[in-house]
Motif scaffolding. Structure first.
Motif, short mmCIF file in Angstrom:
data_model
loop_
_atom_site.label_atom_id
_atom_site.label_comp_id
_atom_site.label_asym_id
_atom_site.label_seq_id
_atom_site.Cartn_x
_atom_site.Cartn_y
_atom_site.Cartn_z
N VAL A 275 0.84 -1.20 0.00
CA VAL A 275 0.00 0.00 0.00
C VAL A 275 0.87 1.26 0.00
O VAL A 275 0.71 2.13 0.84
CB VAL A 275 -0.99 0.01 1.18
CG1 VAL A 275 -2.09 -1.01 0.99
CG2 VAL A 275 -0.28 -0.23 2.51
N PRO A 276 1.79 1.39 -0.96
CA PRO A 276 2.66 2.56 -0.96
C PRO A 276 1.85 3.84 -1.20
O PRO A 276 0.97 3.88 -2.05
CB PRO A 276 3.62 2.29 -2.12
CG PRO A 276 2.87 1.39 -3.03
CD PRO A 276 2.01 0.54 -2.12
N GLY A 277 2.15 4.85 -0.42
CA GLY A 277 1.47 6.13 -0.59
C GLY A 277 0.11 6.21 0.06
O GLY A 277 -0.54 7.25 -0.02
N VAL A 278 -0.35 5.14 0.70
CA VAL A 278 -1.65 5.14 1.36
C VAL A 278 -1.42 5.41 2.85
O VAL A 278 -0.63 4.73 3.50
CB VAL A 278 -2.39 3.80 1.18
CG1 VAL A 278 -3.73 3.81 1.90
CG2 VAL A 278 -2.59 3.50 -0.30
N ARG A 279 -2.09 6.44 3.36
CA ARG A 279 -1.94 6.76 4.78
C ARG A 279 -2.70 5.73 5.62
O ARG A 279 -3.73 5.20 5.19
CB ARG A 279 -2.49 8.15 5.07
CG ARG A 279 -1.75 9.25 4.37
CD ARG A 279 -2.32 10.60 4.66
NE ARG A 279 -3.75 10.49 5.01
CZ ARG A 279 -4.47 11.45 5.55
NH1 ARG A 279 -3.92 12.60 5.79
NH2 ARG A 279 -5.74 11.29 5.84
N ALA B 207 -10.25 -1.78 2.24
CA ALA B 207 -10.69 -0.63 1.45
C ALA B 207 -9.84 0.55 1.85
O ALA B 207 -9.26 0.60 2.94
CB ALA B 207 -12.16 -0.34 1.70
N GLY B 208 -9.76 1.52 0.97
CA GLY B 208 -8.99 2.71 1.28
C GLY B 208 -8.92 3.65 0.11
O GLY B 208 -9.59 3.47 -0.90
N ALA B 209 -8.08 4.64 0.26
CA ALA B 209 -7.90 5.63 -0.79
C ALA B 209 -6.46 6.09 -0.80
O ALA B 209 -5.81 6.15 0.24
CB ALA B 209 -8.83 6.81 -0.56
N LYS B 210 -5.99 6.38 -1.98
CA LYS B 210 -4.64 6.91 -2.16
C LYS B 210 -4.77 8.22 -2.91
O LYS B 210 -5.42 8.28 -3.96
CB LYS B 210 -3.78 5.94 -2.96
CG LYS B 210 -2.38 6.44 -3.23
CD LYS B 210 -1.60 5.44 -4.06
CE LYS B 210 -0.25 6.02 -4.42
NZ LYS B 210 0.50 5.11 -5.28
N ARG C 178 1.64 7.98 -11.49
CA ARG C 178 1.27 7.68 -10.10
C ARG C 178 -0.24 7.70 -10.01
O ARG C 178 -0.89 8.69 -10.31
CB ARG C 178 1.88 8.71 -9.16
CG ARG C 178 3.40 8.65 -9.15
CD ARG C 178 4.02 9.74 -8.32
NE ARG C 178 3.55 9.66 -6.95
CZ ARG C 178 3.42 10.75 -6.17
NH1 ARG C 178 3.71 11.94 -6.64
NH2 ARG C 178 3.01 10.63 -4.93
N GLN C 179 -0.80 6.59 -9.60
CA GLN C 179 -2.25 6.46 -9.56
C GLN C 179 -2.80 6.90 -8.22
O GLN C 179 -2.15 6.77 -7.19
CB GLN C 179 -2.65 5.02 -9.84
CG GLN C 179 -2.21 4.59 -11.22
CD GLN C 179 -3.02 3.43 -11.73
OE1 GLN C 179 -4.01 3.05 -11.14
NE2 GLN C 179 -2.61 2.89 -12.85
#
Length: 136
Positions: free
Chosen positions: A51-55, A71-74, A89-90
């Protein structure tokens, strides 16, 4: 000469897929679903997820029975004056559910996230463990 498939077969397959989606919940007994993001490896009692870049605050983990939902958001932030020429970068939301072959003890699940790697520790539920029966 091109061979065309029957369009009604495609419609029937679509209808079956929609019926399956409509009649099942994400915690139902089904195969892993939800796409390939984020990538993950599943071991006996550990799941490792990239999960790179996901807080951490943007991650949501739910466990029930033998199903894990992630589930989450980046988000990717660019400055107001940035002139973007290429975007690789998505960003966006993801929602993925996977099943494991054993029932999980949901009260004992723990999660750690370091350097873009999320690790879920999933102990097997006592009621799912095999019992030794002695013959009298």
């Amino acid at each position: 000469m091109a061979i065309l498939s029957d369009p009604f077969d495609a419609l029937i397959q679509l209808q079956q897929a929609l019926d399956t989606y409509r009649t099942s919940s994400w915690l139902g007994s089904s195969l892993s679903s939800g796409g390939a993001y984020p990538p993950l490896n599943v071991f006996r009692i550990v799941v490792i997820i990239e999960v790179p870049g996901v807080r951490k605050a943007d991650l949501q983990i739910q466990v029930k029975g033998n199903t894990i939902r992630l589930a989450g958001a980046k988000s990717v932030q660019y400055g107001d004056s940035a002139a973007l020429h290429r975007r690789e970068r998505q960003s966006g939301s993801f929602d993925r559910a996977i099943t494991v072959p054993v029932e999980i003890d949901v009260d004992q699940v723990t999660a750690e996230c370091h350097d873009g790697m999320l690790t879920l520790f999933l102990p097997r539920a006592e009621r799912d463990k095999p019992k030794l029966i002695t013959v009298g």
